[in-house]
Motif scaffolding. Structure first.
Motif, mmCIF file in Angstrom:
data_model
loop_
_atom_site.group_PDB
_atom_site.id
_atom_site.type_symbol
_atom_site.label_atom_id
_atom_site.label_comp_id
_atom_site.label_asym_id
_atom_site.label_seq_id
_atom_site.Cartn_x
_atom_site.Cartn_y
_atom_site.Cartn_z
ATOM 1 N N CYS A 115 0.832 -1.212 0.000
ATOM 2 C CA CYS A 115 0.000 0.000 0.000
ATOM 3 C C CYS A 115 0.862 1.256 0.000
ATOM 4 O O CYS A 115 0.548 2.237 -0.680
ATOM 5 N N LEU A 116 1.966 1.232 0.748
ATOM 6 C CA LEU A 116 2.904 2.361 0.716
ATOM 7 C C LEU A 116 3.394 2.588 -0.714
ATOM 8 O O LEU A 116 3.410 3.715 -1.218
ATOM 9 N N VAL A 117 3.775 1.512 -1.386
ATOM 10 C CA VAL A 117 4.306 1.637 -2.749
ATOM 11 C C VAL A 117 3.228 2.180 -3.692
ATOM 12 O O VAL A 117 3.481 3.084 -4.496
ATOM 13 N N LEU A 118 2.005 1.659 -3.583
ATOM 14 C CA LEU A 118 0.921 2.152 -4.447
ATOM 15 C C LEU A 118 0.647 3.627 -4.206
ATOM 16 O O LEU A 118 0.471 4.403 -5.145
ATOM 17 N N VAL A 132 10.330 1.058 -8.286
ATOM 18 C CA VAL A 132 10.381 1.591 -6.920
ATOM 19 C C VAL A 132 10.352 0.434 -5.935
ATOM 20 O O VAL A 132 9.539 -0.493 -6.065
ATOM 21 N N PHE A 133 11.247 0.487 -4.959
ATOM 22 C CA PHE A 133 11.162 -0.414 -3.808
ATOM 23 C C PHE A 133 10.688 0.419 -2.628
ATOM 24 O O PHE A 133 11.327 1.407 -2.266
ATOM 25 N N GLY A 134 9.540 0.070 -2.074
ATOM 26 C CA GLY A 134 8.993 0.789 -0.916
ATOM 27 C C GLY A 134 9.248 -0.010 0.343
ATOM 28 O O GLY A 134 9.080 -1.233 0.364
ATOM 29 N N VAL A 135 9.673 0.676 1.379
ATOM 30 C CA VAL A 135 10.064 0.027 2.627
ATOM 31 C C VAL A 135 9.280 0.618 3.782
ATOM 32 O O VAL A 135 9.166 1.842 3.892
ATOM 33 N N GLY A 143 8.571 -4.733 2.712
ATOM 34 C CA GLY A 143 8.882 -4.054 1.472
ATOM 35 C C GLY A 143 7.901 -4.456 0.382
ATOM 36 O O GLY A 143 7.231 -5.485 0.467
ATOM 37 N N GLY A 144 7.807 -3.601 -0.629
ATOM 38 C CA GLY A 144 6.974 -3.891 -1.783
ATOM 39 C C GLY A 144 7.652 -3.367 -3.035
ATOM 40 O O GLY A 144 8.418 -2.398 -2.972
ATOM 41 N N SER A 159 6.703 -11.003 -2.805
ATOM 42 C CA SER A 159 7.719 -10.136 -3.412
ATOM 43 C C SER A 159 7.947 -8.914 -2.518
ATOM 44 O O SER A 159 7.002 -8.334 -1.993
ATOM 45 N N GLY A 160 9.198 -8.571 -2.344
ATOM 46 C CA GLY A 160 9.551 -7.421 -1.510
ATOM 47 C C GLY A 160 9.654 -7.731 -0.033
ATOM 48 O O GLY A 160 10.025 -6.867 0.757
ATOM 49 N N GLU A 161 9.342 -8.945 0.386
ATOM 50 C CA GLU A 161 9.350 -9.254 1.835
ATOM 51 C C GLU A 161 10.770 -9.477 2.324
ATOM 52 O O GLU A 161 11.170 -10.546 2.748
#
Ligand SMILES: [Zn+2]
Length: 306
Positions: A115-118, A132-135, A143-144, A159-161
């Protein structure tokens, strides 16, 4: 008001549930918060339904909107049952199906990092980037990944975990010995990135370095004392080493940091040099930026699921 002009998102947090209606420009037009029931799953579903209906009533909507919901974990692709939630009341529940039947509307679920990444790629710190990698750096670490216009959704839905990969401590020889005692993680592994980079992880680092509790106000002070400066120096080195592992695989244009610890300004000043030293390249062009929408990333990203 017609329904197709608004988006409905809910952020299901450990202490509070936040619901919001967004317009298509990403502006929050109605918002409501309520404490999270911690001992009753049925009570939790009812609370979410009531928040959604209250918002729709405030906006004069006649039909229920589809719901996007941000959760601390994610549904298993094998069973649909929630897993990896630090709000443990959710684990093992068929949350999406239960919400659809209780709330009478279609539901999409994403975890807080997705949700942060979106939110940040829609109209925030990552809006101009293709990768983009969101943390999330908060009570936990997640992460996402956003690649070429969409969240990356792999077959295992992990993915991103990155928070439960191991912290590469061997890449940080300058860290003091008293820090290097192994840290067990709730997931059963040792030295997960989360145990070092979460809020509790940072507090433990300070205690091990200085044998005193961390002072959270100091972390945000313009005049850091020597002890907190040393703690944040160690933290930033670990963050860079952990992020370099992501850059070596994904090579994103932008890394967006969200969650409570992302508000600590000194993290960002030294990051380019620290990444340069850790990434397997003669140059590190990935930009590390703070999230622009702060605490609203969960509810905004959830709304953008539709
Ligand atoms: Zn773990």
């Amino acid at each position: 008001m017609t329904n197709n002009k608004l988006l409905l998102g809910v952020d299901l947090g450990g202490t509070k549930i936040e619901a919001a209606l967004l317009n298509r420009d990403g502006e929050v037009v109605h918002r409501k918060r309520s404490p999270t029931p911690i001992d009753s799953y049925a009570g939790l579903l009812s609370k979410i339904r009531r928040l959604c209906e209250d918002l729709e009533s405030s906006a004069g909507l006649s039909r229920p909107l589809p719901l996007g919901i941000c959760t601390p974990g994610s549904p298993s692709p094998a069973t649909g049952l929630m897993r990896n939630c630090n709000s443990t009341i959710l684990n093992g529940q068929l949350l999406r199906a239960d919400l659809e039947s209780r709330c009478g509307r279609p539901v999409r679920i994403a975890n807080d990092a997705d949700c942060l990444v979106l939110s940040e790629t829609s109209d925030g710190a990552g809006s101009s980037a293709r990768s983009v990698f969101g943390v999330i750096l908060g009570t936990g670490v997640g992460g996402g990944l956003f690649i070429n216009g969409a969240l990356l959704q792999g077959p295992n839905a992990v993915s991103g975990e990155w928070g439960h990969n191991r912290m590469p401590l061997e890449r940080l020889p300058a860290l003091p010995d008293q820090l290097l005692k192994p840290r067990p993680c709730y997931c059963g592994r040792l030295d997960c990135i989360e145990t070092w980079l979460s809020g509790p992880g940072l507090a433990l680092t300070h205690e091990r370095l200085h044998r005193e509790p961390i002072n959270v106000e100091q972390l945000h002070s313009q005049q850091l004392d020597a002890k907190h400066r040393e703690t944040l120096s160690a933290y930033t080195q670990m963050l860079a080493a952990a992020l370099a592992g992501v850059i070596n695989i994904v090579d994103p244009e932008v890394i967006v940091l969200g969650g409570g610890l992302s508000n600590i300004d000194v993290i960002y000043a030294s990051m380019p040099d620290l990444l340069q030293a850790q990434v397997f390249s003669d140059i590190s062009l990935t930009e590390v930026r703070a999230a622009q929408h702060g605490d609203s990333s969960g509810v905004r990203g959830a709304a953008w699921l539709w």
